[in-house]
Write a protein that holds these residues in place. Structure first.
Motif, PDB file in Angstrom:
ATOM      1  N   SER A   1      47.021  20.789 -12.057  1.00 22.39           N
ATOM      2  CA  SER A   1      48.541  20.431 -11.613  1.00 22.39           C
ATOM      3  C   SER A   1      48.746  19.639 -10.517  1.00 22.39           C
ATOM      4  CB  SER A   1      48.871  21.786 -11.536  1.00 22.39           C
ATOM      5  OG  SER A   1      48.712  22.498 -10.395  1.00 22.39           O
ATOM      6  N   SER A   2      47.714  19.628  -9.456  1.00 16.21           N
ATOM      7  CA  SER A   2      48.101  18.648  -8.396  1.00 16.21           C
ATOM      8  C   SER A   2      47.696  17.376  -8.918  1.00 16.21           C
ATOM      9  CB  SER A   2      47.328  19.141  -7.348  1.00 16.21           C
ATOM     10  OG  SER A   2      45.990  19.211  -7.484  1.00 16.21           O
TER      11      SER A   2
ATOM     12  N   TYR B   1      50.217  27.050  -1.055  1.00 21.35           N
ATOM     13  CA  TYR B   1      49.313  25.873  -0.828  1.00 21.35           C
ATOM     14  C   TYR B   1      47.901  26.100  -1.507  1.00 21.35           C
ATOM     15  CZ  TYR B   1      45.164  24.123   1.723  1.00 21.35           C
ATOM     16  OH  TYR B   1      43.949  23.444   1.785  1.00 21.35           O
TER      17      TYR B   1
ATOM     18  N   ALA C   1      53.495  24.229   3.376  1.00 19.72           N
ATOM     19  CA  ALA C   1      52.476  25.264   2.687  1.00 19.72           C
ATOM     20  C   ALA C   1      51.089  25.234   3.361  1.00 19.72           C
ATOM     21  CB  ALA C   1      52.395  24.634   1.224  1.00 19.72           C
ATOM     22  N   THR C   2      50.474  24.015   3.571  1.00 22.85           N
ATOM     23  CA  THR C   2      49.182  23.727   4.326  1.00 22.85           C
ATOM     24  C   THR C   2      49.432  24.685   5.533  1.00 22.85           C
ATOM     25  OG1 THR C   2      49.180  21.819   3.323  1.00 22.85           O
ATOM     26  CG2 THR C   2      47.553  22.353   4.936  1.00 22.85           C
TER      27      THR C   2
ATOM     28  N   ALA D   1      44.508  24.996 -10.670  1.00 21.04           N
ATOM     29  CA  ALA D   1      45.302  24.342  -9.704  1.00 21.04           C
ATOM     30  C   ALA D   1      45.113  22.900  -9.404  1.00 21.04           C
ATOM     31  CB  ALA D   1      44.989  24.984  -8.201  1.00 21.04           C
TER      32      ALA D   1
ATOM     33  N   HIS E   1      47.390  27.658  -4.723  1.00 19.67           N
ATOM     34  CA  HIS E   1      47.313  27.254  -5.878  1.00 19.67           C
ATOM     35  C   HIS E   1      47.903  25.980  -6.283  1.00 19.67           C
ATOM     36  CE1 HIS E   1      48.660  27.551 -10.088  1.00 19.67           C
ATOM     37  NE2 HIS E   1      47.449  28.369 -10.369  1.00 19.67           N
ATOM     38  N   GLU E   2      48.894  25.311  -5.594  1.00 20.94           N
ATOM     39  CA  GLU E   2      49.458  24.073  -5.987  1.00 20.94           C
ATOM     40  C   GLU E   2      48.915  22.764  -5.108  1.00 20.94           C
ATOM     41  OE1 GLU E   2      51.952  24.215  -8.364  1.00 20.94           O
ATOM     42  OE2 GLU E   2      51.671  26.363  -8.448  1.00 20.94           O
ATOM     43  N   TYR E   3      48.622  23.081  -4.063  1.00 19.65           N
ATOM     44  CA  TYR E   3      47.987  22.059  -3.312  1.00 19.65           C
ATOM     45  C   TYR E   3      46.660  21.832  -2.891  1.00 19.65           C
ATOM     46  CZ  TYR E   3      52.986  20.826  -2.614  1.00 19.65           C
ATOM     47  OH  TYR E   3      54.435  20.185  -2.819  1.00 19.65           O
TER      48      TYR E   3
END
Ligand SMILES: Nc1ncnc2c1ncn2[C@@H]1O[C@H](COP(=O)(O)OP(=O)(O)OP(=O)(O)O)[C@@H](O)[C@H]1O
Ligand SMILES: [Mg+2]
Lengths: 316, 352, 261
Positions: free
Chosen positions: A5-6, B156, A30-31, A2, B158-160
């Motif tokens: 990728s970020s 969130y 998302a957050t 993860a 996995h990506e952020y």
């Protein structure tokens, strides 16, 4: 994975810290979703607390039963733990056996399908298990209850008199065991199947039989997974409602006698049975008992997760 | 020679006497047949006899094998039988449950069951269409609420995500999968009572309770699916100058779509049969109500429970309806589980 | 004390499902000698080695044809117990693989406990010490026998695995590239050990290292692959000196002199 990728997107792109509005909105959403979930969990605790408070602070004689909250909840907690312990005692060895069968004994091309069949056990709704328990398993177990009372009656668990309907703590424990079996199996199966090939071959090359190989490698390797999975199962058994509500014949007695028709109820079943007809402080008292159940299962689940995480870290 | 040595005792020939290949299974078969015969002659339950039969055959095979092949092989054989038996024993309840639900549920698995309600029904007849509609509406609302939150939270994670928030969320999502369903129901009650006063019963309260149960399942399964999307795909997209959020929406999510749908279906299957939280939130209602914001709302699990728990003077029709409702639930749940698996097999394997 | 034995391999064919991995091997592995197996990657050396203690059949779908005769007894005869074969033909793997949950002592004792469960503690101690000495590891670990085996260095772990294998006093010891994960110093230590061990054991070692084969072995067998997809074959087997100085086969010469494709 993860973080890599970020990084690739955040730091790696030209423009450094500049973020497009689209990115900002999306990552904010998302957050926000993540925070919502944490808030939801906190909300569960807080709202239960608010509604339980009147019962916690009320004078003892206003609580249903007239002896205070503790006297209401303690016997229920006893019943809850008793039923769950039976379930765990039955389900853990079974789950180990089933997981070993699927990972190391069954023909390899079948093992995925066999795992899926076990998972189907988890898909059966608990109300159906309840109906099955009272209509099929309970009546089928009456003979055994009588036999236990007749032959092992000197053990407090089987003191009797044997129930004539099979609506006993023992049957409840068996049904709970069936319900948590797939939960434990899911964890143990996964870890058993990840036992390093090099370990297995080392044991076999020393001249170990299959069982000796399992004793030397698979079981030590999967030990924490068995513990963690069992605690997850325990958490589920403690909170299971409908199977108990339907099957158990309740007298409220605090007894270790597993085969009579006078049984302690469980926290969850007591709520389901009494909530629809309750009002006023009785509702608050039921919610308080639910809060207690929530606290118990939360502790058990957090401990289970901690054990499982630790064992996963150890595998890396 | 004074030095300790394994060889003297263990340097056995590599050939050995062994049980005939059919030996152990013949023992097991024989003992179990005897158990069945005994079962039909006495009142002790067949299941108990079969269990004792397994224990007995493990013992017999152990003794026989030990005499012929030695204790190590004997132990290996006993464990093989015990482990195989534990698997068969584990699926026995599944077979029994499915058989029971099918054989008892079919009596009322008829057209009126799906077209009529239980309104003013005393004794025979009536149906559960109101409960089916209620179940679909309540589960639908719960799904609509859980899926976006669950998927976004997984994105969130996995990506952020990074740092403490990510750690905390991962941990508590796992913990949340263990919340007892009745507690989720009580939460919905506590929440709505605070705003609408005591005694409130609404379909949407049930949906809130089910969401609490669904969200962690959706998060976990979506996260697993995002994990198996190769990083190369993301990087290829960044290399083209596509912003991160568009990469996620246009590249990552479509790649993981089959897996995510599978996860959602599994989550729906898990909550659609939940009874306890609905029993205390949606109440009992015997007429059609498809508005989750307007009073009591029936649903299949609670319908089944009430028919069974509170039958009329002649209980059979009530109990038949309960089993028919259970059968309907099982059909829905099994269809969802199977379909989820098929979708994943058909569309999901190429991302691995 | 332990009796090294010869191994007679005749017309051996090895398969993975329908894939024919090794074709028609005939050789005699002599007792108290070190036999090295060399050959390019993928020609079936490991496969062949694993057929000598019936590990090959553990792979799903794997098959064996032909015979492997260990001191007069075909290990593939129907009444042979593969478990018993493996306790007489020990194996050391490419990657050191001590049991991570066991102490150093327990690792060495692991094989012993299988066969002689009721062995007394002093007798067990003696064998553990002897095996660790035999593997040239005793001096390094004698003060920490209760520590985890996985806490040792790679070279030490490999010697621990050798100690574990010789503790059960096998007749034959198979080693599949035992030094490939080790540095030159540890490699030399293991080679030294191999030369010592042949006093008591028949040793078969797979290696990619020509110097190692010439330094440590008495006999060398060369496996080759005519082309990929075809089964590997034993091209030539002879005294190590002969193989490296004057091989009979052109392919062998090309390989040992480094002219292979
Ligand atoms: N488990 C397996 N399943 C199918 N085929 C296999 C398996 N293991 C090895 N093979 C095939 O068998 C052939 C021989 O493999 P083997 O591992 O014996 O080669 P090797 O000579 O030991 O090579 P290396 O020097 O790289 O270790 C190869 O073509 C390999 O792909
Ligand atoms: Mg190899």
């Amino acid at each position: 994975m993860a973080s890599s990728s970020s990084d690739a997107a955040g730091a790696g792109r030209p423009g450094g810290s500049f973020r497009r509005p689209g990115d900002r909105v999306f990552s904010g959403l998302a957050t926000g979703a993540g925070v919502t979930i944490l808030a939801l969990l906190a909300g569960v605790a807080i709202f239960l607390m608010i509604e339980a408070w009147p019962a916690i602070t009320a004078p003892a004689e206003d609580i249903p039963g007239g002896e205070g909250l503790w006297h209401l909840i303690a016997p229920l907690a006893f019943g809850t733990v008793l039923g769950s312990l039976i379930a765990i005692l039955l389900a853990v060895p079974m789950a180990i056996g089933v997981s070993l069968y699927i990972t190391h004994f069954a023909p390899r091309r079948l093992s995925q399908t066999l795992g899926y069949i076990i998972d189907l056990l988890a898909a059966v709704p608990s109300i159906v298990y309840g109906l099955w328990g009272i209509a099929v398993l309970g009546p089928a177990a009456v003979g055994m209850h009588r036999w236990l009372a007749g032959n092992l009656g000197f053990i407090p668990f089987f003191e009797g008199p044997a129930s004539a309907t099979g609506r006993t703590m023992l049957v409840v424990g068996v049904v709970l065991g069936v319900m948590i079996l797939p939960i434990i199996t899911a964890v143990t199966r996964e870890v058993f199947s990840q036992t390093p090939r090099a370990q297995i071959e080392a044991a076999l090359a020393l001249g170990a039989t299959r069982w000796e190989m399992i004793r030397m490698t698979v079981l030590p390797f999967g030990k924490s997974a068995v513990i963690g999975g069992s605690m997850l199962g325990l958490g589920r058994a403690l909170g299971e409602t409908m199977a108990v509500t339907i099957i158990l014949s309740v007298s409220g007695a605090v007894t270790l006698n597993l085969i009579s028709s006078g049984n302690p109820s469980t926290i969850a079943a007591n709520i389901a049975l009494n909530f629809p007809e309750s009002s006023g402080l009785a509702v608050n008292a039921l919610i308080a008992s639910g809060l207690a159940l929530f606290a118990i299962t939360l502790v058990v689940n957090m401990a289970a997760r901690a054990v499982i995480y630790r064992s996963e870290q150890a595998l890396r | 020679m004074s030095t300790a040595s394994v060889a003297s005792s263990a340097r056995a020939p590599i050939t050995h006497d062994s049980l005939p290949a059919w030996g152990p299974w013949a023992v097991v078969g024989g003992v179990l047949l005897a158990a069945v015969a005994l079962g039909s002659a006495t009142e002790v339950a067949l299941g108990v006899l079969l269990l004792l039969g397994v224990v007995l055959s493990v013992g017999v095979v152990y003794v026989w094998s030990r005499a012929v092949e030695g204790s190590r092989r004997a132990k290996d054989r006993s464990v093989t039988i015990a482990v195989t038996a534990s698997f068969l024993l584990a699926i026995a309840p599944l077979v029994s449950v499915l058989y029971t639900v099918l054989s008892r549920g079919l009596a009322r698995f008829d057209a009126p069951f799906f077209t009529e309600t239980a309104r003013n029904v005393v004794g025979e007849g009536g149906g559960a269409s109101h409960a089916i509609v209620g179940t679909l509406v309540i589960t639908g609302v719960a799904t609509l609420a859980s899926v976006p939150i669950g998927i976004m939270a997984a994105i969130y994670l996995h990506e952020y995500g990074s740092g403490r928030l990510k750690k905390a969320l991962t941990f508590f999502v796992d913990v949340m999968t263990g919340i007892p369903s009745i507690v989720a129901g009580l939460f919905a009650v506590a929440l709505f009572v605070l705003f609408f006063g005591p005694g409130i019963r609404l379909g949407v309260m049930g949906a809130v309770a089910l969401s609490v149960l669904m969200i962690p399942i959706v998060v976990r399964s979506t996260e697993e699916m995002l994990k198996i999307v190769p990083d190369g795909l993301r990087e290829a997209s960044y290399a083209l100058g596509v912003p991160k959020w568009r990469t996620i929406v246009k590249v990552v999510l479509p790649t993981a779509l089959a897996g995510i749908i599978t996860g959602v279906m599994v989550a729906v299957a898990r909550v659609i049969g939940e009874t306890a939280p609905l029993l205390i939130t949606t109440g009992v209602f015997s007429s059609m109500n498809s508005n989750p914001f307007d009073g009591r709302m029936s649903n299949l699990p609670v319908f089944a429970f009430n028919q069974y728990k509170f039958p009329g003077a002649i209980p059979e029709p009530y109990i038949d309806r309960a089993w028919a409702a259970a059968l309907t639930l099982i059909v829905i749940v099994m269809t969802l589980s199977l379909a989820a698996r098929l979708i994943y097999r058909r569309f999901g394997t190429d991302i691995r | 004390m332990s009796s090294a034995k010869s191994v007679e391999v005749s017309d051996l064919d090895l398969y993975y499902g329908s894939f024919h991995a090794v074709q028609n091997v005939n050789m005699t592995i002599q007792p108290n000698k070190v036999t090295a197996l060399i050959g390019s990657s993928g020609c079936g050396k490991s496969t062949f080695l694993r057929s000598l203690n019936r590990m090959h059949e553990l792979v799903h779908g794997a098959r064996v044809e032909g015979s492997v005769i260990l001191e007069g007894q075909d290990i593939y005869a129907p009444d042979v117990d593969p478990v018993a074969v493996r306790s007489q033909v020990g194996m050391v793997f490419q990657q050191p693989n001590p049991f991570p949950t066991m102490s150093i002592y327990e690792n060495v004792a692991a094989g012993l406990r299988l066969n002689s469960r009721r062995m007394k503690k002093p007798a067990m101690d003696e064998i553990v010490e002897r095996s660790l000495r035999g593997a040239n590891l005793w001096e390094e670990v004698k003060n920490r026998l209760e520590r985890a085996g996985s806490g040792l260095s790679g070279g030490q772990q490999q010697r621990l695995c050798i100690a574990r294998a010789i503790a059960v006093e096998p007749e034959v010891l198979l080693m599949d590239e035992p030094c490939s994960a080790l540095d030159p110093v540890a490699t030399l230590a293991i080679e030294e050990l191999i030369r010592e061990l042949k006093v008591n054991y028949t040793i078969v070692i797979v290696t990619h290292n020509m110097q190692q084969a010439s330094r440590a072995s008495d006999i060398t067998g060369f496996f080759n692959l005519e082309e990929s997809g075809k089964p590997g074959r034993l091209v030539e087997i002879d005294e190590t000196e002969t193989i490296f100085s004057n091989p009979a086969n052109k392919a062998t010469e090309d390989y040992v002199t480094g002219r292979f494709g």
